[in-house]
Design a protein around this motif. Sequence first.
Motif, mmCIF file in Angstrom:
data_model
loop_
_atom_site.group_PDB
_atom_site.id
_atom_site.type_symbol
_atom_site.label_atom_id
_atom_site.label_comp_id
_atom_site.label_asym_id
_atom_site.label_seq_id
_atom_site.Cartn_x
_atom_site.Cartn_y
_atom_site.Cartn_z
ATOM 1 N N ILE A 3 -7.537 6.798 -5.959
ATOM 2 C CA ILE A 3 -6.987 7.190 -4.746
ATOM 3 C C ILE A 3 -5.955 5.993 -4.192
ATOM 4 C CG2 ILE A 3 -7.609 7.285 -2.165
ATOM 5 C CD1 ILE A 3 -10.363 8.466 -2.966
ATOM 6 N N GLU A 4 -6.318 5.102 -4.466
ATOM 7 C CA GLU A 4 -5.215 3.803 -4.162
ATOM 8 C C GLU A 4 -3.932 4.176 -4.918
ATOM 9 O OE1 GLU A 4 -7.171 -0.029 -2.569
ATOM 10 O OE2 GLU A 4 -8.257 0.371 -4.272
ATOM 11 N N PHE A 5 -4.104 4.023 -6.186
ATOM 12 C CA PHE A 5 -2.892 4.421 -7.179
ATOM 13 C C PHE A 5 -2.178 5.484 -6.378
ATOM 14 C CE2 PHE A 5 -4.478 1.729 -10.653
ATOM 15 C CZ PHE A 5 -3.410 0.867 -10.411
ATOM 16 N N ALA A 6 -2.673 6.553 -5.971
ATOM 17 C CA ALA A 6 -2.231 7.920 -5.714
ATOM 18 C C ALA A 6 -1.327 7.704 -4.409
ATOM 19 C CB ALA A 6 -3.403 8.918 -5.371
ATOM 20 N N PHE A 7 -1.918 6.898 -3.159
ATOM 21 C CA PHE A 7 -1.259 6.363 -2.214
ATOM 22 C C PHE A 7 -0.097 5.466 -2.435
ATOM 23 C CE2 PHE A 7 -0.554 3.227 1.195
ATOM 24 C CZ PHE A 7 -0.530 4.224 2.143
ATOM 25 N N LEU A 137 2.737 -3.051 -0.148
ATOM 26 C CA LEU A 137 2.253 -1.894 -0.567
ATOM 27 C C LEU A 137 3.436 -1.156 -1.092
ATOM 28 C CD1 LEU A 137 0.060 -0.481 2.288
ATOM 29 C CD2 LEU A 137 -0.767 -1.253 0.006
ATOM 30 N N TYR A 138 4.641 -1.073 -0.393
ATOM 31 C CA TYR A 138 5.816 -0.505 -0.734
ATOM 32 C C TYR A 138 6.269 -0.960 -2.477
ATOM 33 C CZ TYR A 138 10.779 1.244 -0.568
ATOM 34 O OH TYR A 138 11.820 1.814 -0.711
ATOM 35 N N LEU A 139 6.159 -2.436 -2.297
ATOM 36 C CA LEU A 139 6.752 -3.074 -3.395
ATOM 37 C C LEU A 139 5.684 -3.080 -4.736
ATOM 38 C CD1 LEU A 139 8.319 -6.396 -1.740
ATOM 39 C CD2 LEU A 139 9.234 -4.562 -2.766
ATOM 40 N N TYR A 140 4.414 -2.398 -4.397
ATOM 41 C CA TYR A 140 3.533 -2.128 -5.516
ATOM 42 C C TYR A 140 2.900 -3.403 -6.217
ATOM 43 C CZ TYR A 140 1.921 1.775 -8.699
ATOM 44 O OH TYR A 140 1.283 2.755 -9.184
ATOM 45 N N VAL A 141 2.619 -4.248 -5.129
ATOM 46 C CA VAL A 141 2.083 -5.640 -5.494
ATOM 47 C C VAL A 141 0.647 -5.677 -5.295
ATOM 48 C CG1 VAL A 141 4.072 -6.908 -6.326
ATOM 49 C CG2 VAL A 141 3.009 -6.988 -3.663
ATOM 50 N N HIS A 142 0.149 -4.843 -4.146
ATOM 51 C CA HIS A 142 -1.138 -4.927 -3.624
ATOM 52 C C HIS A 142 -1.619 -3.321 -3.272
ATOM 53 C CE1 HIS A 142 -2.013 -8.953 -3.033
ATOM 54 N NE2 HIS A 142 -0.977 -9.199 -2.242
ATOM 55 N N PHE A 143 -3.001 -3.439 -3.473
ATOM 56 C CA PHE A 143 -3.684 -2.136 -3.347
ATOM 57 C C PHE A 143 -3.872 -2.095 -1.827
ATOM 58 C CE2 PHE A 143 -5.128 -2.722 -7.770
ATOM 59 C CZ PHE A 143 -4.997 -1.606 -8.294
ATOM 60 N N PRO A 144 -3.996 -0.664 -1.329
ATOM 61 C CA PRO A 144 -4.427 -0.609 0.446
ATOM 62 C C PRO A 144 -5.499 -1.328 0.610
ATOM 63 C CG PRO A 144 -3.594 1.588 -0.642
ATOM 64 C CD PRO A 144 -3.680 0.438 -1.923
ATOM 65 N N THR A 145 -6.452 -1.516 -0.092
ATOM 66 C CA THR A 145 -7.576 -2.215 0.251
ATOM 67 C C THR A 145 -7.458 -3.618 0.121
ATOM 68 O OG1 THR A 145 -8.583 -1.932 -2.018
ATOM 69 C CG2 THR A 145 -9.289 -0.434 -0.332
ATOM 70 N N ASP A 146 -6.602 -4.052 -0.480
ATOM 71 C CA ASP A 146 -6.095 -5.469 -0.566
ATOM 72 C C ASP A 146 -5.351 -5.950 0.750
ATOM 73 O OD1 ASP A 146 -6.771 -5.711 -3.281
ATOM 74 O OD2 ASP A 146 -4.784 -5.428 -3.917
ATOM 75 N N VAL A 147 -4.427 -4.903 1.466
ATOM 76 C CA VAL A 147 -4.017 -5.165 2.583
ATOM 77 C C VAL A 147 -5.059 -5.179 3.585
ATOM 78 C CG1 VAL A 147 -2.310 -4.187 4.147
ATOM 79 C CG2 VAL A 147 -1.604 -4.378 1.832
ATOM 80 N N LEU A 148 -5.967 -4.177 3.753
ATOM 81 C CA LEU A 148 -6.926 -3.987 4.783
ATOM 82 C C LEU A 148 -7.866 -5.304 4.765
ATOM 83 C CD1 LEU A 148 -8.195 -0.314 4.590
ATOM 84 C CD2 LEU A 148 -6.937 -1.355 6.140
ATOM 85 N N GLY A 149 -7.919 -5.873 3.597
ATOM 86 C CA GLY A 149 -8.820 -6.991 3.337
ATOM 87 C C GLY A 149 -8.132 -8.118 3.815
ATOM 88 N N GLY A 150 -7.017 -8.118 3.749
ATOM 89 C CA GLY A 150 -6.084 -9.298 4.201
ATOM 90 C C GLY A 150 -5.921 -9.402 5.814
ATOM 91 N N ILE A 151 -5.849 -8.110 6.273
ATOM 92 C CA ILE A 151 -6.020 -7.759 7.857
ATOM 93 C C ILE A 151 -7.301 -8.380 8.391
ATOM 94 C CG2 ILE A 151 -6.085 -6.270 9.703
ATOM 95 C CD1 ILE A 151 -4.051 -4.432 8.025
ATOM 96 N N VAL A 152 -8.382 -8.060 7.689
ATOM 97 C CA VAL A 152 -9.881 -8.520 8.190
ATOM 98 C C VAL A 152 -9.755 -10.150 8.067
ATOM 99 C CG1 VAL A 152 -12.048 -8.658 7.774
ATOM 100 C CG2 VAL A 152 -11.032 -6.378 7.817
ATOM 101 N N VAL A 153 -9.592 -10.543 7.006
ATOM 102 C CA VAL A 153 -9.762 -12.079 6.736
ATOM 103 C C VAL A 153 -8.694 -12.827 7.801
ATOM 104 C CG1 VAL A 153 -9.127 -14.021 5.133
ATOM 105 C CG2 VAL A 153 -10.265 -11.887 4.501
ATOM 106 N N GLY A 154 -7.598 -12.072 7.935
ATOM 107 C CA GLY A 154 -6.231 -13.014 8.842
ATOM 108 C C GLY A 154 -6.913 -12.883 10.313
ATOM 109 N N ILE A 155 -7.267 -12.035 10.660
ATOM 110 C CA ILE A 155 -7.889 -11.935 12.222
ATOM 111 C C ILE A 155 -9.110 -12.959 12.407
ATOM 112 C CG2 ILE A 155 -9.042 -10.333 13.813
ATOM 113 C CD1 ILE A 155 -7.262 -7.991 12.778
ATOM 114 N N PHE A 156 -10.086 -13.049 11.206
ATOM 115 C CA PHE A 156 -11.045 -13.658 11.435
ATOM 116 C C PHE A 156 -10.889 -15.209 11.311
ATOM 117 C CE2 PHE A 156 -14.605 -15.774 9.107
ATOM 118 C CZ PHE A 156 -15.676 -15.788 10.071
ATOM 119 N N ALA A 157 -9.599 -15.581 10.520
ATOM 120 C CA ALA A 157 -9.279 -16.822 10.173
ATOM 121 C C ALA A 157 -8.377 -17.322 11.857
ATOM 122 C CB ALA A 157 -8.057 -16.866 9.195
ATOM 123 N N GLY A 158 -7.695 -16.271 12.287
ATOM 124 C CA GLY A 158 -7.195 -16.490 13.643
ATOM 125 C C GLY A 158 -8.151 -16.814 15.000
#
Length: 175
Positions: A3-7, A137-158
């Motif tokens: 699903i992530e590759f399809a996205f 995502l556009y550059l194809y270097v992360h999966f969508p769940t990597d980005v979602l994980g980054g958002i969660v980690v980032g907000i928690f770190a903030g």
Amino acid sequence: MSIEFAFLDGLQTLRTSFLDDFMVFVSSLGDRGGIWILLTMVLLVIPKYRRAGIVLACGLLIDLLLCNLLLKPLVARPRPCDVNTMMEYLIDRPHGWSFPSGHTAASFASASSLLFAKCRLWIPCTVLAVLIAFSRLYLYVHFPTDVLGGIVVGIFAGWLGCLAAKKIKVREINR
């Protein structure tokens, strides 16, 4: 992962010369946290914004520890560009693991640090954070769940950065 590759593959249908150049530029702003470190230094030297600069510095430091030193090696997830090597890539293949997205985590750690510090700069920083996250995502270097994980980690770190900064006493001079 299919699903992530399809996205990700679907995003490739959006590619244009303008978007390619724009996304490479936007993503480069997040390289090694450069834009966020620069913003931190600027805020730290301006007395009126020093407290926000301290919160931002704390948030970025906590993000570095959580994202790059703990989670990336622990999860050890390969990047989409390591799995699907047939894509035409716009940037050099990044090194290191994919989860969570470090660019995204640092960006959202910065934006949320400023939000929790009650600094209005959180608004434009959030816009930039979203653009940086999308660029990965556009550059194809992360999966969508990597980005979602980054958002969660980032907000928690903030949030943790804001708590840590409350322990630091700083003399603020309002001009």
